[in-house]
Design a protein around this motif. Structure first.
Motif, PDB file in Angstrom:
ATOM      1  N   LEU A  84      -8.949  -2.677  -3.841  1.00 50.55           N
ATOM      2  CA  LEU A  84      -7.546  -3.052  -3.707  1.00 50.55           C
ATOM      3  C   LEU A  84      -6.638  -1.990  -4.321  1.00 50.55           C
ATOM      4  O   LEU A  84      -5.593  -1.636  -3.767  1.00 50.55           O
ATOM      5  CB  LEU A  84      -7.290  -4.400  -4.377  1.00 50.55           C
ATOM      6  CG  LEU A  84      -8.022  -5.608  -3.789  1.00 50.55           C
ATOM      7  CD1 LEU A  84      -7.735  -6.855  -4.621  1.00 50.55           C
ATOM      8  CD2 LEU A  84      -7.616  -5.826  -2.339  1.00 50.55           C
ATOM      9  N   ASP A  85      -7.043  -1.481  -5.472  1.00 49.25           N
ATOM     10  CA  ASP A  85      -6.244  -0.468  -6.165  1.00 49.25           C
ATOM     11  C   ASP A  85      -6.157   0.815  -5.346  1.00 49.25           C
ATOM     12  O   ASP A  85      -5.095   1.430  -5.240  1.00 49.25           O
ATOM     13  CB  ASP A  85      -6.863  -0.189  -7.529  1.00 49.25           C
ATOM     14  CG  ASP A  85      -5.922   0.571  -8.454  1.00 49.25           C
ATOM     15  OD1 ASP A  85      -4.703   0.323  -8.402  1.00 49.25           O
ATOM     16  OD2 ASP A  85      -6.403   1.411  -9.234  1.00 49.25           O
ATOM     17  N   LYS A  86      -7.258   1.227  -4.759  1.00 51.03           N
ATOM     18  CA  LYS A  86      -7.271   2.460  -3.950  1.00 51.03           C
ATOM     19  C   LYS A  86      -6.418   2.299  -2.703  1.00 51.03           C
ATOM     20  O   LYS A  86      -5.682   3.220  -2.320  1.00 51.03           O
ATOM     21  CB  LYS A  86      -8.697   2.835  -3.562  1.00 51.03           C
ATOM     22  CG  LYS A  86      -8.787   4.199  -2.847  1.00 51.03           C
ATOM     23  CD  LYS A  86     -10.215   4.581  -2.551  1.00 51.03           C
ATOM     24  CE  LYS A  86     -10.297   6.010  -2.008  1.00 51.03           C
ATOM     25  NZ  LYS A  86      -9.421   6.246  -0.842  1.00 51.03           N
ATOM     26  N   GLU A  87      -6.498   1.137  -2.063  1.00 47.87           N
ATOM     27  CA  GLU A  87      -5.675   0.902  -0.875  1.00 47.87           C
ATOM     28  C   GLU A  87      -4.189   0.982  -1.216  1.00 47.87           C
ATOM     29  O   GLU A  87      -3.405   1.581  -0.484  1.00 47.87           O
ATOM     30  CB  GLU A  87      -5.999  -0.473  -0.285  1.00 47.87           C
ATOM     31  CG  GLU A  87      -7.367  -0.547   0.384  1.00 47.87           C
ATOM     32  CD  GLU A  87      -7.707  -1.957   0.833  1.00 47.87           C
ATOM     33  OE1 GLU A  87      -6.891  -2.886   0.577  1.00 47.87           O
ATOM     34  OE2 GLU A  87      -8.789  -2.148   1.427  1.00 47.87           O
ATOM     35  N   GLN A  88      -3.824   0.386  -2.339  1.00 44.71           N
ATOM     36  CA  GLN A  88      -2.425   0.407  -2.744  1.00 44.71           C
ATOM     37  C   GLN A  88      -1.984   1.821  -3.124  1.00 44.71           C
ATOM     38  O   GLN A  88      -0.893   2.268  -2.770  1.00 44.71           O
ATOM     39  CB  GLN A  88      -2.220  -0.556  -3.925  1.00 44.71           C
ATOM     40  CG  GLN A  88      -0.799  -1.032  -4.142  1.00 44.71           C
ATOM     41  CD  GLN A  88       0.056  -0.016  -4.871  1.00 44.71           C
ATOM     42  OE1 GLN A  88      -0.462   0.785  -5.644  1.00 44.71           O
ATOM     43  NE2 GLN A  88       1.349  -0.044  -4.632  1.00 44.71           N
ATOM     44  N   PHE A  89      -2.856   2.551  -3.826  1.00 43.70           N
ATOM     45  CA  PHE A  89      -2.533   3.910  -4.237  1.00 43.70           C
ATOM     46  C   PHE A  89      -2.396   4.832  -3.035  1.00 43.70           C
ATOM     47  O   PHE A  89      -1.453   5.625  -2.945  1.00 43.70           O
ATOM     48  CB  PHE A  89      -3.620   4.442  -5.173  1.00 43.70           C
ATOM     49  CG  PHE A  89      -3.409   5.874  -5.586  1.00 43.70           C
ATOM     50  CD1 PHE A  89      -2.517   6.200  -6.590  1.00 43.70           C
ATOM     51  CD2 PHE A  89      -4.106   6.906  -4.955  1.00 43.70           C
ATOM     52  CE1 PHE A  89      -2.314   7.522  -6.965  1.00 43.70           C
ATOM     53  CE2 PHE A  89      -3.908   8.223  -5.320  1.00 43.70           C
ATOM     54  CZ  PHE A  89      -3.006   8.534  -6.328  1.00 43.70           C
ATOM     55  N   ASP A  90      -3.334   4.730  -2.096  1.00 39.60           N
ATOM     56  CA  ASP A  90      -3.291   5.576  -0.899  1.00 39.60           C
ATOM     57  C   ASP A  90      -2.018   5.313  -0.100  1.00 39.60           C
ATOM     58  O   ASP A  90      -1.393   6.249   0.419  1.00 39.60           O
ATOM     59  CB  ASP A  90      -4.517   5.324  -0.016  1.00 39.60           C
ATOM     60  CG  ASP A  90      -5.800   5.867  -0.639  1.00 39.60           C
ATOM     61  OD1 ASP A  90      -5.696   6.657  -1.600  1.00 39.60           O
ATOM     62  OD2 ASP A  90      -6.892   5.489  -0.156  1.00 39.60           O
TER      63      ASP A  90
ATOM     64  N   SER B 249       0.854   4.201  -1.306  1.00 44.24           N
ATOM     65  CA  SER B 249       1.984   4.728  -2.076  1.00 44.24           C
ATOM     66  C   SER B 249       2.111   6.236  -1.914  1.00 44.24           C
ATOM     67  O   SER B 249       3.210   6.768  -1.766  1.00 44.24           O
ATOM     68  CB  SER B 249       1.820   4.374  -3.561  1.00 44.24           C
ATOM     69  OG  SER B 249       1.853   2.987  -3.753  1.00 44.24           O
ATOM     70  N   GLU B 250       0.967   6.932  -1.935  1.00 43.28           N
ATOM     71  CA  GLU B 250       0.999   8.379  -1.767  1.00 43.28           C
ATOM     72  C   GLU B 250       1.473   8.759  -0.369  1.00 43.28           C
ATOM     73  O   GLU B 250       2.274   9.684  -0.201  1.00 43.28           O
ATOM     74  CB  GLU B 250      -0.400   8.962  -2.014  1.00 43.28           C
ATOM     75  CG  GLU B 250      -0.836   8.907  -3.462  1.00 43.28           C
ATOM     76  CD  GLU B 250       0.066   9.736  -4.365  1.00 43.28           C
ATOM     77  OE1 GLU B 250       0.121  10.964  -4.183  1.00 43.28           O
ATOM     78  OE2 GLU B 250       0.732   9.142  -5.233  1.00 43.28           O
TER      79      GLU B 250
ATOM     80  N   ALA C 199       5.067  10.717   0.547  1.00 43.96           N
ATOM     81  CA  ALA C 199       5.121  11.927   1.372  1.00 43.96           C
ATOM     82  C   ALA C 199       6.058  11.728   2.559  1.00 43.96           C
ATOM     83  O   ALA C 199       6.845  12.625   2.903  1.00 43.96           O
ATOM     84  CB  ALA C 199       3.727  12.300   1.855  1.00 43.96           C
ATOM     85  N   GLU C 200       5.998  10.551   3.189  1.00 45.36           N
ATOM     86  CA  GLU C 200       6.876  10.272   4.325  1.00 45.36           C
ATOM     87  C   GLU C 200       8.335  10.216   3.898  1.00 45.36           C
ATOM     88  O   GLU C 200       9.225  10.740   4.590  1.00 45.36           O
ATOM     89  CB  GLU C 200       6.471   8.943   4.976  1.00 45.36           C
ATOM     90  CG  GLU C 200       5.138   8.996   5.706  1.00 45.36           C
ATOM     91  CD  GLU C 200       4.754   7.657   6.290  1.00 45.36           C
ATOM     92  OE1 GLU C 200       5.508   6.673   6.068  1.00 45.36           O
ATOM     93  OE2 GLU C 200       3.708   7.576   6.966  1.00 45.36           O
TER      94      GLU C 200
ATOM     95  N   LYS D  98       9.788  -1.342   2.914  1.00 43.63           N
ATOM     96  CA  LYS D  98       8.539  -1.805   3.503  1.00 43.63           C
ATOM     97  C   LYS D  98       7.648  -2.413   2.431  1.00 43.63           C
ATOM     98  O   LYS D  98       7.588  -1.929   1.309  1.00 43.63           O
ATOM     99  CB  LYS D  98       7.810  -0.641   4.181  1.00 43.63           C
ATOM    100  CG  LYS D  98       8.506  -0.093   5.416  1.00 43.63           C
ATOM    101  CD  LYS D  98       7.704   1.073   5.989  1.00 43.63           C
ATOM    102  CE  LYS D  98       8.384   1.675   7.205  1.00 43.63           C
ATOM    103  NZ  LYS D  98       7.654   2.855   7.722  1.00 43.63           N
ATOM    104  N   GLN D  99       6.960  -3.470   2.787  1.00 43.21           N
ATOM    105  CA  GLN D  99       6.063  -4.115   1.847  1.00 43.21           C
ATOM    106  C   GLN D  99       4.732  -3.367   1.789  1.00 43.21           C
ATOM    107  O   GLN D  99       4.043  -3.266   2.805  1.00 43.21           O
ATOM    108  CB  GLN D  99       5.825  -5.567   2.269  1.00 43.21           C
ATOM    109  CG  GLN D  99       7.038  -6.463   2.105  1.00 43.21           C
ATOM    110  CD  GLN D  99       7.380  -6.693   0.651  1.00 43.21           C
ATOM    111  OE1 GLN D  99       6.510  -6.632  -0.221  1.00 43.21           O
ATOM    112  NE2 GLN D  99       8.639  -6.917   0.372  1.00 43.21           N
TER     113      GLN D  99
END
Length: 238
Positions: A139-145, A147-148, A152-153, A183-184
Motif C-alpha cells: 500500500l505504501d509503495k502504491e501511494q508513493f509511486d 505521488s511521485e 512530475a506531472e 485528484k484523490q
C-alpha cells in the motif's frame, strides 16, 4: 493515554499541535500531511454540531496493530506500547473534517478487505506479522509511486503553463494545476494512518524518551557532540 497526555506531557515545556505536525512532516521528508490544516487547527467550529461517533475498543485495538506494524517493538517498545491507536482515534474524531473522517474509517474496512484478498480470507487482525507488513509495504509503495508520478506531472504542467503565459504575455488562471492537485490518490487512508502512527509515537513519552535521546531544555551549549555509530536521534521539544 489521550492526545493531551501525549502532546502536553512535559509541562511547562509543552509541545504544541503545530510543532508536532511540523516534526512529523520532517520525518516524512517535508511532505505536507493529509488533513494537515485540520491537525494544526485542532477542534474545528464547523464540526461542532456533527454527531459524535467514538471509535470502539476493538477499532482502537485494530489501529494499535496497524501502528505497531509500522513501528514495531525492537530494542525499544513499539507503537502499541505507546497507545498510538488511542491517539489516532482521538485525532481523527476531534481534528479531521467529516470528509477525511469518512476516508479514514472506510480505509479501515478497505485494509481488512485487502488483507482478505491477499492472505486467503484472513482479516488484518488474523494475519501474521509478516503478512501484515507485506500488505502495508504494498500500500505504501502504491501511494508513493502515485505521488511521485503526480509530482512530475504537476511540474510539467506548471512549466507548460508558465511558458504559455510568457508567450502570450497575459494573465491566466491556474485551473489546470488546481484540477490535478485535487485528484484523490490511491490508498489515501493508509497515508493518514502512517502519518498519525508517526505523530502519535514520536510525541509520546516512549517515543521521546526511549526511541530517541531526550534531554531537558534549555541546556548548555555544546557546539560539537561526538557521534557514535547507531546512536539514537535526539528528540525535538519546545
Amino acid at each position: 493515554m489521550t492526545d493531551n497526555d501525549i502532546l502536553n506531557e512535559y509541562t511547562p515545556e509543552m509541545i504544541t499541535r503545530r510543532e508536532a505536525v511540523a516534526r512529523v512532516a520532517a520525518l516524512l521528508g517535508g511532505v505536507a500531511l493529509i488533513g494537515g490544516s485540520a491537525l494544526i487547527t485542532g477542534c474545528r467550529t464547523e464540526r461542532a454540531g456533527a454527531p459524535f461517533a467514538p471509535f470502539t475498543p476493538d477499532e482502537i485495538a485494530y489501529l494499535d496493530e496497524i501502528a505497531d506494524t509500522i513501528l514495531p517493538t525492537t530494542s525499544t517498545p513499539g507503537a502499541k506500547a505507546a497507545k498510538t491507536g488511542e491517539f489516532m482515534a482521538r485525532m481523527v474524531t476531534d481534528s479531521y473534517s467529516d470528509e477525511d473522517q469518512k476516508i479514514f474509517r472506510e480505509g479501515m474496512r478497505k485494509l481488512d478487505d485487502a488483507s482478505k484478498d491477499k492472505n486467503g480470507g484472513k482479516r488484518f487482525m488474523q494475519a501474521t506479522p509478516e503478512q501484515r507488513l507485506a500488505l502495508l509495504k504494498t500500500l505504501d509503495k502504491e501511494q508513493f509511486d502515485y505521488s511521485e508520478k503526480q509530482r512530475a506531472e504537476d511540474l510539467k504542467k506548471s512549466k507548460e503553463f508558465l511558458s504559455q503565459q510568457a508567450a502570450e504575455n497575459a494573465p491566466k488562471t491556474e485551473s489546470q494545476q488546481a484540477t490535478a492537485a485535487t485528484k484523490q490518490p490511491p490508498n489515501r487512508y493508509f497515508r493518514m494512518m502512517k502519518e498519525l502512527s508517526l505523530l502519535g509515537y514520536f510525541t509520546s513519552e516512549i517515543g521521546c524518551k526511549q526511541a530517541q535521546i531526550y534531554e531537558e531544555s534549555p541546556g548548555k551549549w555544546e557546539p560539537c557532540i561526538p557521534y557514535r555509530p547507531g546512536q539514537k536521534a535526539y528528540a525535538d521539544h519546545a
